[in-house]
Write a protein that holds these residues in place. Structure first.
Motif, PDB file in Angstrom:
ATOM      1  N   GLN A 199      -0.196  -0.633  12.928  1.00 41.57           N
ATOM      2  CA  GLN A 199      -1.658  -1.559  13.521  1.00 41.57           C
ATOM      3  C   GLN A 199      -2.504  -1.254  12.932  1.00 41.57           C
ATOM      4  N   HIS A 200      -2.929  -0.028  12.389  1.00 42.02           N
ATOM      5  CA  HIS A 200      -3.800  -0.259  10.982  1.00 42.02           C
ATOM      6  C   HIS A 200      -3.838  -0.616  10.166  1.00 42.02           C
ATOM      7  N   LEU A 201      -2.576  -0.923   9.697  1.00 41.68           N
ATOM      8  CA  LEU A 201      -2.655  -1.570   7.967  1.00 41.68           C
ATOM      9  C   LEU A 201      -3.022  -3.256   8.935  1.00 41.68           C
ATOM     10  N   GLU A 202      -2.171  -3.419  10.483  1.00 40.52           N
ATOM     11  CA  GLU A 202      -2.379  -4.957  10.585  1.00 40.52           C
ATOM     12  C   GLU A 202      -3.626  -5.581  10.402  1.00 40.52           C
ATOM     13  N   THR A 203      -4.447  -4.387  11.470  1.00 44.10           N
ATOM     14  CA  THR A 203      -5.715  -4.926  12.292  1.00 44.10           C
ATOM     15  C   THR A 203      -6.904  -3.629  11.793  1.00 44.10           C
ATOM     16  N   GLY A 204      -7.032  -3.143  10.817  1.00 42.47           N
ATOM     17  CA  GLY A 204      -7.755  -2.018  11.170  1.00 42.47           C
ATOM     18  C   GLY A 204      -7.696  -1.216  12.167  1.00 42.47           C
ATOM     19  N   PRO A 220       0.669  -1.150  -0.091  1.00 42.88           N
ATOM     20  CA  PRO A 220       0.155  -0.033   0.358  1.00 42.88           C
ATOM     21  C   PRO A 220       0.920   0.925   0.224  1.00 42.88           C
ATOM     22  N   ASP A 221      -0.020   2.356  -0.529  1.00 48.84           N
ATOM     23  CA  ASP A 221       0.644   3.576  -0.420  1.00 48.84           C
ATOM     24  C   ASP A 221       0.764   4.593   0.669  1.00 48.84           C
ATOM     25  N   VAL A 222       1.443   5.617   1.573  1.00 47.93           N
ATOM     26  CA  VAL A 222       1.392   6.513   2.485  1.00 47.93           C
ATOM     27  C   VAL A 222       1.527   7.725   2.079  1.00 47.93           C
ATOM     28  N   LEU A 223       1.131   8.414   2.140  1.00 48.08           N
ATOM     29  CA  LEU A 223       1.183   9.961   1.627  1.00 48.08           C
ATOM     30  C   LEU A 223       2.096  10.884   2.729  1.00 48.08           C
ATOM     31  N   VAL A 224       3.495  11.116   3.058  1.00 52.05           N
ATOM     32  CA  VAL A 224       3.678  11.938   4.313  1.00 52.05           C
ATOM     33  C   VAL A 224       4.076  12.998   4.419  1.00 52.05           C
ATOM     34  N   ILE A 225       3.138  14.830   4.338  1.00 53.83           N
ATOM     35  CA  ILE A 225       3.430  15.391   4.704  1.00 53.83           C
ATOM     36  C   ILE A 225       4.274  15.957   5.787  1.00 53.83           C
ATOM     37  N   GLY A 226       4.941  17.449   5.819  1.00 55.23           N
ATOM     38  CA  GLY A 226       5.346  17.484   6.448  1.00 55.23           C
ATOM     39  C   GLY A 226       7.041  16.761   7.411  1.00 55.23           C
ATOM     40  N   GLY A 227       6.869  15.950   6.899  1.00 58.36           N
ATOM     41  CA  GLY A 227       8.480  15.448   6.301  1.00 58.36           C
ATOM     42  C   GLY A 227       8.247  14.100   7.592  1.00 58.36           C
ATOM     43  N   ALA A 228       9.316  13.644   8.358  1.00 59.04           N
ATOM     44  CA  ALA A 228      10.012  12.196   9.171  1.00 59.04           C
ATOM     45  C   ALA A 228      11.307  11.912   9.636  1.00 59.04           C
ATOM     46  N   THR A 229      10.924  11.469  10.921  1.00 62.22           N
ATOM     47  CA  THR A 229      12.555  11.515  10.918  1.00 62.22           C
ATOM     48  C   THR A 229      13.198  10.073   9.948  1.00 62.22           C
ATOM     49  N   GLU A 230      13.477   9.445   9.969  1.00 63.84           N
ATOM     50  CA  GLU A 230      14.537   8.537   9.479  1.00 63.84           C
ATOM     51  C   GLU A 230      14.476   7.295   9.796  1.00 63.84           C
ATOM     52  N   GLU A 258       9.013  -0.751   5.337  1.00 61.97           N
ATOM     53  CA  GLU A 258       8.696  -2.171   5.546  1.00 61.97           C
ATOM     54  C   GLU A 258       7.719  -2.590   4.809  1.00 61.97           C
ATOM     55  N   LYS A 259       6.577  -2.066   4.846  1.00 60.67           N
ATOM     56  CA  LYS A 259       5.546  -1.861   4.363  1.00 60.67           C
ATOM     57  C   LYS A 259       4.982  -1.492   3.348  1.00 60.67           C
ATOM     58  N   PHE A 260       5.281  -0.169   3.686  1.00 61.73           N
ATOM     59  CA  PHE A 260       4.379   0.525   2.638  1.00 61.73           C
ATOM     60  C   PHE A 260       5.359   1.352   1.611  1.00 61.73           C
ATOM     61  N   THR A 261       4.592   1.787   0.354  1.00 65.03           N
ATOM     62  CA  THR A 261       5.101   2.376  -0.395  1.00 65.03           C
ATOM     63  C   THR A 261       5.210   3.769   0.067  1.00 65.03           C
ATOM     64  N   VAL A 262       6.406   4.638  -0.106  1.00 64.09           N
ATOM     65  CA  VAL A 262       7.143   6.461   0.613  1.00 64.09           C
ATOM     66  C   VAL A 262       6.554   6.828  -0.319  1.00 64.09           C
ATOM     67  N   HIS A 263       5.738   7.941  -0.100  1.00 60.35           N
ATOM     68  CA  HIS A 263       5.347   9.384  -1.197  1.00 60.35           C
ATOM     69  C   HIS A 263       6.551  10.460  -0.658  1.00 60.35           C
ATOM     70  N   LYS A 264       7.118  11.337  -0.529  1.00 62.41           N
ATOM     71  CA  LYS A 264       6.836  12.564   0.240  1.00 62.41           C
ATOM     72  C   LYS A 264       6.096  14.032  -0.380  1.00 62.41           C
ATOM     73  N   TRP A 265       5.365  14.410   0.211  1.00 63.61           N
ATOM     74  CA  TRP A 265       4.305  15.636  -0.044  1.00 63.61           C
ATOM     75  C   TRP A 265       5.550  16.295  -1.054  1.00 63.61           C
ATOM     76  N   ALA A 315      -3.509   9.147  -7.154  1.00 67.07           N
ATOM     77  CA  ALA A 315      -4.320   9.577  -5.869  1.00 67.07           C
ATOM     78  C   ALA A 315      -4.722   8.360  -5.379  1.00 67.07           C
ATOM     79  N   GLU A 316      -5.389   7.416  -6.477  1.00 70.84           N
ATOM     80  CA  GLU A 316      -6.187   6.230  -6.288  1.00 70.84           C
ATOM     81  C   GLU A 316      -5.466   5.158  -5.122  1.00 70.84           C
ATOM     82  N   LYS A 317      -3.995   4.902  -6.252  1.00 70.13           N
ATOM     83  CA  LYS A 317      -3.706   4.711  -4.677  1.00 70.13           C
ATOM     84  C   LYS A 317      -3.286   4.756  -3.051  1.00 70.13           C
ATOM     85  N   ILE A 318      -3.122   6.289  -2.817  1.00 73.60           N
ATOM     86  CA  ILE A 318      -2.854   6.669  -1.640  1.00 73.60           C
ATOM     87  C   ILE A 318      -3.931   5.887  -0.384  1.00 73.60           C
ATOM     88  N   THR A 319      -3.495   5.442   0.512  1.00 74.85           N
ATOM     89  CA  THR A 319      -4.217   4.812   1.427  1.00 74.85           C
ATOM     90  C   THR A 319      -4.570   5.667   2.683  1.00 74.85           C
TER      91      THR A 319
END
Length: 310
Positions: free
Chosen positions: A297-302, A2-12, A20-27, A39-43
């Protein structure tokens, strides 16, 4: 993945765990044209309390399931729209309570004991030339009004207890605590020596600390804001400090961060911090871990560990 969009930065470390679990996209590396194509693939979205999720971005993500917010405040996220669309929103309460409370206490002490003034007095050589600095004020036995008695507000009250204060508070509802409740903020300010703002931001609290509240706090009063810049009417605050209607202000947040009015910077009766309430290595690491744990946790169990109240 699945794809995650990171807004505002994140630590390494955050990016490594997410990868490890997502394709990461930096806004920061993209724009609305890219979003329209992808857009459609970002969950999932990871953001922070300052950047949030702009309405046009949220509207462009038809399959968005979850927003994980790095921070306890989340007023920059439209939770009403998230609830309508069934999008889970999380934040990071608890892990930053003590650090933000410590920052509030630090600002109180810096104002009361004129920390910046006396530091400058030594550095400038004035101590050697003129002798002892002017006297300051004691924090003992003051009446401390807390605007917003949530987790952090209660932590502030606990940390200030050694100075033997009379602690009062104003919040949306009365709480089961050993402090006096005021249903009127202006009345509480009038009875307080110190007003500490730690209420959530957003439309309901925008400029709730207005000219009338500042006037009630008075020329010997001290305002501390570790909440959101929007909570205080900044123009009224500057006027009150310049005119002597208010004594001192210790501020960690501002209306148009990182822009801080020159008038505030020029005033000798202010202590100004660059929004660092929770900014220690230990606390920010704990916040980062919880942000990613909610996501995974949301990815794994909802389910999630720390959903916002809405």
């Amino acid at each position: 993945m699945p794809d995650v969009l990171v807004i505002g930065g994140a630590t390494e470390a955050m990016l490594a765990r997410m990868s490890e679990k997502f394709t990461v996209h930096k806004w920061a590396e993209h724009d609305m044209d890219w979003l329209e194509e992808n857009a459609e693939k970002i969950t999932h979205v990871v953001t922070n309390g300052h950047d949030g999720v702009r309405p046009e971005i949220m509207a462009a993500l038809p399959n968005l399931q979850m927003i994980s917010c790095y921070g306890v405040g989340y007023d920059a996220i439209d939770t009403t729209e998230a609830v309508r669309r069934g999008i889970m929103v999380t934040h990071t309460p608890g892990v930053l309570n003590d650090e933000v409370a410590t920052t509030a206490v630090m600002l109180v002490l810096a104002c009361y004991r004129e920390l910046l003034r006396d530091d400058a007095y030594v550095r400038s050589g004035e101590w050697e030339k003129k002798g002892s600095a002017p006297l300051t004020r004691s924090l003992e036995n003051q009446t401390i009004g807390i605007l917003g008695l949530g987790r952090i507000g209660q932590a502030i009250a606990t940390k200030l207890a050694p100075w033997n204060p009379t602690t009062v508070y104003h919040s949306r509802t009365k709480k089961d605590v050993p402090y006096t409740y005021y249903d009127n903020l202006e009345a509480m300010a009038a009875d307080s020596d110190i007003l500490i703002c730690i209420t959530p931001g957003g439309a309901e609290t925008r400029k709730i600390v207005n000219a009338e509240v500042l006037a009630a706090l008075g020329p010997k009063g001290t305002l501390i804001n570790v909440a959101r810049g929007s909570v205080v009417d900044e123009t009224a605050l500057i006027d009150a400090l310049q005119s002597g209607k208010l004594g001192w202000a210790g501020l960690d947040v501002f209306e148009q961060e990182p822009k801080v009015p020159q008038a505030l910077r020029d005033l000798p009766n202010t202590v100004l911090l660059p929004h660092v309430g929770s900014a220690t290595v230990e606390t920010r690491t704990a916040m980062a871990n919880l942000t990613v744990e909610n996501l995974l946790q949301h990815l794994e169990t909802g389910t999630v560990a720390t959903p916002v109240p809405e």
